[in-house]
Design an enzyme around this catalytic site. Structure first.
Site, PDB file in Angstrom:
ATOM      1  CE1 TYR A  95      -3.451  -2.704   0.825  1.00 47.93           C
ATOM      2  CE2 TYR A  95      -4.610  -0.679   1.356  1.00 47.93           C
ATOM      3  CZ  TYR A  95      -4.632  -2.023   1.061  1.00 47.93           C
ATOM      4  OH  TYR A  95      -5.833  -2.680   1.003  1.00 47.93           O
ATOM      5  CE  LYS A 134       1.692 -17.632  -3.054  1.00 42.02           C
ATOM      6  NZ  LYS A 134       0.848 -18.853  -3.206  1.00 42.02           N
ATOM      7  CG  ASP A 154      -2.035 -20.218  -1.770  1.00 42.66           C
ATOM      8  OD1 ASP A 154      -1.546 -20.291  -0.627  1.00 42.66           O
ATOM      9  OD2 ASP A 154      -1.461 -20.714  -2.771  1.00 42.66           O
ATOM     10  CG  ASP A 173      -8.249  -4.636   1.968  1.00 39.73           C
ATOM     11  OD1 ASP A 173      -9.133  -4.138   2.661  1.00 39.73           O
ATOM     12  OD2 ASP A 173      -8.256  -4.596   0.714  1.00 39.73           O
ATOM     13  CG  ASP A 230     -13.861  -6.832   2.801  1.00 40.65           C
ATOM     14  OD1 ASP A 230     -13.562  -6.169   3.819  1.00 40.65           O
ATOM     15  OD2 ASP A 230     -14.379  -6.323   1.796  1.00 40.65           O
TER      16      ASP A 230
HETATM   17  C1  LIG Z   1     -10.660   2.040   1.089  1.00 43.50           C
HETATM   18  C2  LIG Z   1      -9.413   1.224   1.175  1.00 43.50           C
HETATM   19  C3  LIG Z   1      -8.208   2.104   1.005  1.00 43.50           C
HETATM   20  C4  LIG Z   1      -9.342   0.428   2.500  1.00 43.50           C
HETATM   21  C5  LIG Z   1      -8.105  -0.459   2.517  1.00 43.50           C
HETATM   22  O1  LIG Z   1      -7.786  -1.125   1.521  1.00 43.50           O
HETATM   23  O2  LIG Z   1      -7.445  -0.491   3.573  1.00 43.50           O
HETATM   24  C6  LIG Z   1     -10.540  -0.443   2.786  1.00 43.50           C
HETATM   25  O3  LIG Z   1     -10.700  -1.488   1.875  1.00 43.50           O
HETATM   26  C7  LIG Z   1     -10.456  -0.994   4.192  1.00 43.50           C
HETATM   27  O4  LIG Z   1     -10.467  -2.214   4.344  1.00 43.50           O
HETATM   28  O5  LIG Z   1     -10.413  -0.185   5.140  1.00 43.50           O
HETATM   29 MG   LIG Z   2     -11.008  -3.393   2.777  1.00 39.51          MG
END
Ligand SMILES: CC(C)[C@H](C(=O)O)[C@@H](O)C(=O)O
Ligand SMILES: [Mg+2]
Ligand SMILES: NC(=O)c1ccc[n+]([C@@H]2O[C@H](COP(=O)([O-])OP(=O)(O)OC[C@H]3O[C@@H](n4cnc5c(N)ncnc54)[C@H](O)[C@@H]3O)[C@@H](O)[C@H]2O)c1
Length: 383
Positions: A145, A197, A230, A255, A259
């Site tokens: 990032y 990884k 993976d 990240d 999710d």
């Molecule tokens: C919006 C984006 C920059 C952010 C990230 O990738 O960290 C989001 O996906 C999160 O998880 O907070």
């Molecule tokens: Mg995110």
């Protein structure tokens, strides 16, 4: 006795951000109204796409300054198609700049059931989802990032683009210590699952070495295993209980995996997060008396352009983020627990069929506002 005053900056942001933040703000106001010894000064600032429209930048100086001076920051979400991936100025850049400027290297994202009554909402079979209790600890201000990058269309090689992933020993050590303190605060201590990884990436080989050495030397009582990202992403949907405990991972993998694990408890809209500049210590957890650490608190979801403006977003992830804010940044564990209990009561008990109240993402028909109001109503009886 004079009241202790805390300054909380609110960044509603874009899309559903203002809708869910409005409900979490009411929750914070209810906590302050019920308290004889704390005063919360809540102030809203422009951030994200709305700030680009108004000020030409995602993170105006005045917003950054207010965040630096705040005791804590509550954020909704930023971004949207209006400021999409091909725009010159993007809201997401503002968020990365803010995280970096505040030194928020530790992102804590619990993916566990707010209530077992949500089991039927999980996309996984109840037998697989039951008992999943994962806390993702994601390194937040390093890795790909923040490494140097080149966009395509830029000379000399116009048809190439590149990003670089960089990690140093000290960056890996400090996030490993955050994961270790969280693991040690539980009874019995939680296992740590480090995800990388290392069969391909040099940064991952360093990650694996430093995590192993830091835990062996400083926390030998903790169990540690390593997974490749993976196969870990496969485990999260095939047998997620195998990853119960603390998932410790770098920025990009964290990240994605947060999710992925967030939908196990039913919906992305349910889950909170804390981004901190330091680790709460085991003593903080055991005494439930956290030293104030500045931080940003936000749901893990984004601005959800597909449902923005419809008033149907689930505010629970933001409301639970407000609970984390009270606990970690203001040292107020008791109202934080009351909020978590109010959410549980609303999800469990509020209707006659025993399945509680639900917003649309969980198959219900409650609006954002009504869900927020129900939680505040129950909360007032618990404070
Ligand atoms: C919006 C984006 C920059 C952010 C990230 O990738 O960290 C989001 O996906 C999160 O998880 O907070
Ligand atoms: Mg995110
Ligand atoms: N921290 C942040 O502010 C943050 C985090 C993630 C994404 N984003 C940004 O948000 C924008 C949209 O991203 P996306 O669509 O990929 O992801 P998203 O998280 O916004 O939405 C993914 C899906 O989940 C649903 N959803 C999300 N939150 C919900 C809630 N509270 N209640 C009900 N349903 C909910 C959405 O309707 C959508 O179908 C992008 O610009 C992205 O960069 C911002």
């Amino acid at each position: 006795m004079s009241k202790k005053s805390f300054r909380v900056v609110i960044l509603p942001g874009d899309g559903i951000g203002p809708e869910v933040v409005a409900e979490a703000t009411k929750v914070l106001e209810a906590v302050a109204a019920a308290s004889t010894d704390i005063d919360l000064q809540l102030e809203s600032h422009d951030f994200g796409g709305c700030a680009i429209d108004k000020h030409g930048v995602a993170l105006p100086d005045s917003t950054l300054q207010a965040c630096k001076e705040a005791d804590a920051i509550l954020m909704g979400s930023i971004g949207g198609p209006k400021w999409g991936v091909n725009s010159k100025i993007r809201p997401e850049q503002g968020l990365l700049t803010l995280r970096k400027a505040l030194g928020l290297y530790a992102n804590i994202r619990p993916a566990n059931f707010a209530s077992d009554s949500l089991l039927d909402n999980s996309p996984l079979k109840p037998a697989i989802a039951q008992g999943v209790d994962i806390i993702v600890v994601r390194e937040l201000i390093g890795g790909v990032y923040f490494g140097a990058r080149k966009e395509s269309g830029v000379a000399p090689d116009e048809d190439t683009a590149w990003d670089t992933m960089i990690y140093s020993v000290s960056e890996i050590q400090r996030i490993t210590r955050v994961a270790a303190q969280i693991a040690l605060a539980a009874h019995p201590p939680l296992p740590i699952h480090s995800i990388d990884k290392a069969n391909v990436l040099a940064t991952s080989r360093l990650w694996r070495k430093v995590v192993t050495e830091t835990l062996e030397v400083e926390y030998p009582q903790l169990k540690l295993d390593h997974h490749l990202v993976d196969s870990a992403s496969m485990l999260i949907v095939a047998s997620p209980r195998k990853l119960n405990g603390v998932i410790l991972t770098e920025n990009l993998f964290g990240d994605i995996l947060s999710d992925e694990s967030s939908v196990i408890p039913g919906s992305l809209g349910l889950l909170p997060s804390a981004s901190l500049a330091g680790a709460p210590s085991v003593a903080d957890y055991k005494s439930a008396n956290f030293k104030a650490t500045p931080g940003i608190y936000e749901p893990i979801h984004g601005s959800a352009p597909d449902i923005a403006g419809k008033g149907i977003a689930n505010p629970i992830g933001t409301i639970l983020s407000a609970a984390m804010l009270l606990r970690y940044s203001l040292g107020l564990d008791i109202p934080a627990r009351a909020i978590e209990n109010a959410v549980r009561v609303v999800l469990d008990n509020e209707d006659k069929g025993g399945h509680g109240l639900r917003t649309a993402d969980l198959g219900g028909n409650l609006s954002t506002k009504v869900m927020g109001a129900k939680i505040v109503e129950v909360l007032k009886t618990l404070l």
